[in-house]
Design a protein around this motif. Structure first.
Motif, PDB file in Angstrom:
ATOM      1  N   GLY A 108       0.825  -0.736  -0.200  1.00 35.64           N
ATOM      2  CA  GLY A 108      -0.295   0.287  -0.052  1.00 35.64           C
ATOM      3  C   GLY A 108       0.746   0.965   0.092  1.00 35.64           C
ATOM      4  N   ASP A 109       0.068   2.326  -0.101  1.00 38.75           N
ATOM      5  CA  ASP A 109       1.135   3.601   0.145  1.00 38.75           C
ATOM      6  C   ASP A 109       0.738   4.423   1.266  1.00 38.75           C
ATOM      7  N   SER A 110       0.435   3.575   2.432  1.00 41.63           N
ATOM      8  CA  SER A 110       0.156   4.746   3.382  1.00 41.63           C
ATOM      9  C   SER A 110       0.455   3.877   4.448  1.00 41.63           C
ATOM     10  N   HIS A 111       1.965   4.393   5.686  1.00 43.85           N
ATOM     11  CA  HIS A 111       1.799   3.617   6.571  1.00 43.85           C
ATOM     12  C   HIS A 111       0.284   3.074   7.768  1.00 43.85           C
ATOM     13  N   LYS A 112       1.260   1.747   8.333  1.00 48.23           N
ATOM     14  CA  LYS A 112       0.094   0.908   9.455  1.00 48.23           C
ATOM     15  C   LYS A 112       0.917   0.581  10.239  1.00 48.23           C
ATOM     16  N   GLY A 113       1.126   0.700  11.181  1.00 45.75           N
ATOM     17  CA  GLY A 113       1.785   0.318  12.333  1.00 45.75           C
ATOM     18  C   GLY A 113       2.468   0.716  13.292  1.00 45.75           C
ATOM     19  N   LYS A 114       4.104   0.602  13.878  1.00 46.91           N
ATOM     20  CA  LYS A 114       4.126   1.732  14.648  1.00 46.91           C
ATOM     21  C   LYS A 114       3.827   3.068  14.881  1.00 46.91           C
ATOM     22  N   VAL A 115       4.088   3.863  15.208  1.00 46.31           N
ATOM     23  CA  VAL A 115       4.511   5.407  15.205  1.00 46.31           C
ATOM     24  C   VAL A 115       5.140   6.111  16.641  1.00 46.31           C
ATOM     25  N   PRO A 116       5.702   6.609  16.189  1.00 45.52           N
ATOM     26  CA  PRO A 116       6.983   7.048  17.521  1.00 45.52           C
ATOM     27  C   PRO A 116       6.647   8.471  18.018  1.00 45.52           C
ATOM     28  N   HIS A 117       5.802   8.581  19.074  1.00 52.03           N
ATOM     29  CA  HIS A 117       5.219   8.583  19.734  1.00 52.03           C
ATOM     30  C   HIS A 117       5.661  10.962  20.386  1.00 52.03           C
TER      31      HIS A 117
ATOM     32  N   GLU B 148      13.214   5.462  20.743  1.00 49.57           N
ATOM     33  CA  GLU B 148      13.104   7.104  20.868  1.00 49.57           C
ATOM     34  C   GLU B 148      13.000   7.907  21.822  1.00 49.57           C
ATOM     35  N   LYS B 158       2.362   9.709   7.013  1.00 48.34           N
ATOM     36  CA  LYS B 158       2.182   9.303   5.444  1.00 48.34           C
ATOM     37  C   LYS B 158       2.781   7.748   5.604  1.00 48.34           C
ATOM     38  N   TYR B 161       8.322   5.426   9.188  1.00 52.66           N
ATOM     39  CA  TYR B 161       9.645   5.506   9.364  1.00 52.66           C
ATOM     40  C   TYR B 161      10.601   5.514   7.851  1.00 52.66           C
ATOM     41  N   LEU B 227       5.671  -1.267   3.937  1.00 50.21           N
ATOM     42  CA  LEU B 227       4.159  -0.622   3.783  1.00 50.21           C
ATOM     43  C   LEU B 227       3.415  -0.400   3.756  1.00 50.21           C
ATOM     44  N   SER B 230       0.951  -2.922   9.075  1.00 53.84           N
ATOM     45  CA  SER B 230       1.123  -3.980   9.868  1.00 53.84           C
ATOM     46  C   SER B 230       2.237  -4.646   9.874  1.00 53.84           C
ATOM     47  N   GLU B 231       3.019  -3.834  11.495  1.00 53.76           N
ATOM     48  CA  GLU B 231       4.281  -4.910  11.998  1.00 53.76           C
ATOM     49  C   GLU B 231       3.245  -6.620  12.009  1.00 53.76           C
TER      50      GLU B 231
END
Lengths: 169, 376
Positions: A108-117, B148, B158, B161, B227, B230-231
């Protein structure tokens, strides 16, 4: 007997047939030897999907190749040569090239998953600050001084909060 | 000093054979991370790379998980030390060839290693023996979160990382397992498996990643896309492919045993004989022989404790390790002799294989539906 396949680029008889399955969709490309060579698909062992997807398009002018990243100076040509970007800003600088390539490389073209807070918090502050600063300019130019004062105060508060967050770190 | 502590300590790679799921030797998850507002290592000038090293090395070394671990700048290590770290999968070949402001921090049990200034500023890696994605993910996630707190990572809402190569953008995660697939290799089915798996966005490589051969029938199987999922989704998809490969391997083993057990017994018996009696062994031959003995352990021809000897052999038969054990700089022929001697010693007390075990019992070697559940 099946008809011989023609090259998708120049209609000469195709000798190279590439099949890729991306996101459950089968993509087939048939190429003649000359076009395959031009696209860089001559050595299957050294062939990389990433390289193919960012191969220079000869129909585009040389202007595109001379674009360079304002942050790190990496050029589009350099990226095409190495397949590596110079810095995070390159993703914006070469968006036109990288964006479609990402879609082909990934699920896909958008991030899913972990996010750095913390990074998100920082991005949120910066976005809000940008929008307030634009709003302030607009308010001043249209002589809405009361709104402008409110925005100015909010900008001061926001900058203080950003500084405090930086000190905490 | 560095090598001594590497060899002295118990490591996840050499001390913990996984019986519950014999096909999977180890699980590895790595995360690619970069510092915000800093050029990626491949583009950065030396001064910037040094700044990154000087920022990251103490941050990583200060983590609780790295207590009493090893920190080193790659440029200060000898060729042999670098080679040993590569052979133990603690650093990549790329990092080992890079002496320009690059570093590594390795945890005491060698299950965690963080490379600095590889292709990305940070490559955080966790290795677990056996099939253990959950535990590998928990460990790597915890280190990432702790880092982090101290470092600003380049991140886009979007596309996630941001990494030097667009093939890693998003989660920056590469999850992989090392699989031991001797029956698929013996029955010439590996090419078919590789082709099928590649079509599902999963990569199959040799033991040392891209471009390496598959000595010892060991293959590294990992996600190609980072991408859009999710993990958790990536690991789930990878796991379902791995389970299919495990089933295929188990079916191939059963077929070989049904069809022509003598051929297999001959291979395993000869492998045992050579390891016990040879006087010259190349690393590739040694890997292939060890692979057959490990197959024999799975089939209960050898006692379970032999698995650890074999798993250690996979690491210790490699040139850097042999060189270290020899204690001096020896050339290829002498290494082969030393390797053979070392293996003879290792195999001195390994009992002769049992060859009649599968004739009387109708044993089902197929692992349960979720090997990871068992292993956790």
């Amino acid at each position: 007997m099946a008809k011989p396949l023609k090259c998708d680029v120049c209609s000469e008889p195709a000798t190279v047939h590439l099949t890729q399955i991306i996101n459950n969709q089968i993509h087939k490309i048939d190429l003649c030897e000359a076009c395959a060579e031009q696209k860089g698909i001559t050595d299957p062992s050294g062939y990389s999907l990433a390289d193919l997807l960012v191969k220079p398009d000869s129909s585009k002018s040389a202007d595109a190749a001379s674009i360079s990243c304002p942050e790190c100076g990496c050029t589009q040509r350099e990226f095409k040569k190495t397949g590596r970007l110079g810095c995070a800003t390159c993703y914006e600088t070469f968006e036109a090239l990288v964006g479609p390539a990402l879609l082909n490389m990934h699920k896909g073209d958008s991030h899913k998953g972990k996010v750095p807070h913390r990074a998100l918090e920082r991005a949120h502050y910066i976005d809000r600050l940008d929008s307030l600063e634009n709003g302030l300019k607009e308010a001043i130019s249209s002589e809405r001084y009361e709104d402008a004062a409110k925005m100015r105060d909010e900008i001061i508060e926001l900058k203080k909060a950003m500084e405090a967050a930086a000190v905490e770190d | 000093m560095l090598i001594k502590s590497i060899f002295g300590g118990k490591s996840e790679m050499t001390e913990a054979g996984s019986k519950k799921c014999p096909v999977v030797l180890m699980t590895r998850i790595r995360l690619a991370r970069n510092l915000a507002d800093t050029p990626f290592p491949g583009w950065a000038k030396e001064t910037r790379r040094r700044e990154v090293l000087e920022t990251c090395l103490p941050s990583v070394a200060s983590l609780g998980q790295m207590k009493r671990g090893i920190s080193a700048e790659i440029g200060t290590l000898s060729d042999l030390e670098r080679q040993i770290l590569v052979e133990r999968h603690l650093i990549s070949r790329e990092l080992s060839n890079n002496s320009d402001a690059a570093g590594v921090v390795i945890s005491k049990d060698q299950s965690i290693s963080v490379m600095i200034n590889e292709e990305d500023h940070l490559r955080i890696q966790v290795i677990k023996s056996g099939y253990r994605f959950k535990s590998a993910w928990n460990a790597v996630d915890a280190i990432d979160s702790a880092l982090e707190e101290q470092l600003d990572f380049a991140f886009s809402q979007k596309i996630g990382y941001l990494t030097a190569c667009p093939t890693n953008v998003g989660t920056g995660m590469r999850a992989s397992t090392m699989m031991h697939l001797p029956a698929l290799v013996i029955s010439n089915q590996m090419e078919k498996v590789v082709r099928a798996v590649n079509q599902l966005g999963i990569a199959v490589r040799g033991l040392f990643g891209e471009g390496s051969d598959a000595s010892g029938s060991i293959f590294q199987i990992s996600n190609q896309t980072t991408l859009g999922e999710s993990e958790e989704e990536i690991v789930k998809r990878l796991s379902s492919v791995l389970r299919t490969i495990i089933d295929q391997e188990m079916n191939a083993r059963e077929k070989i045993l049904e069809k022509d057990p003598r051929k297999l017994y001959d291979k395993i018996g000869r492998a045992y004989g050579i390891l016990q009696n040879s006087h010259l062994l190349t690393s590739s031959e040694c890997m292939n022989l060890a692979s057959l003995v490990r197959f024999g352990v799975d089939l209960e021809m050898f006692p379970e404790k032999t698995r650890n000897i074999v798993d250690r052999m996979f690491i210790e038969c490699q040139p850097g390790h042999v060189q270290y054990h020899a204690g001096e700089n020896i050339e290829s022929n002498a290494r082969d002799a030393f390797r053979a001697e070392y293996m003879r010693k290792q195999f001195e007390n390994v009992a002769r294989p049992l060859f009649n075990i599968h004739e009387s019992s109708d044993k089902d070697d197929t692992p349960q539906s979720d090997p990871e559940q068992e292993a956790e």
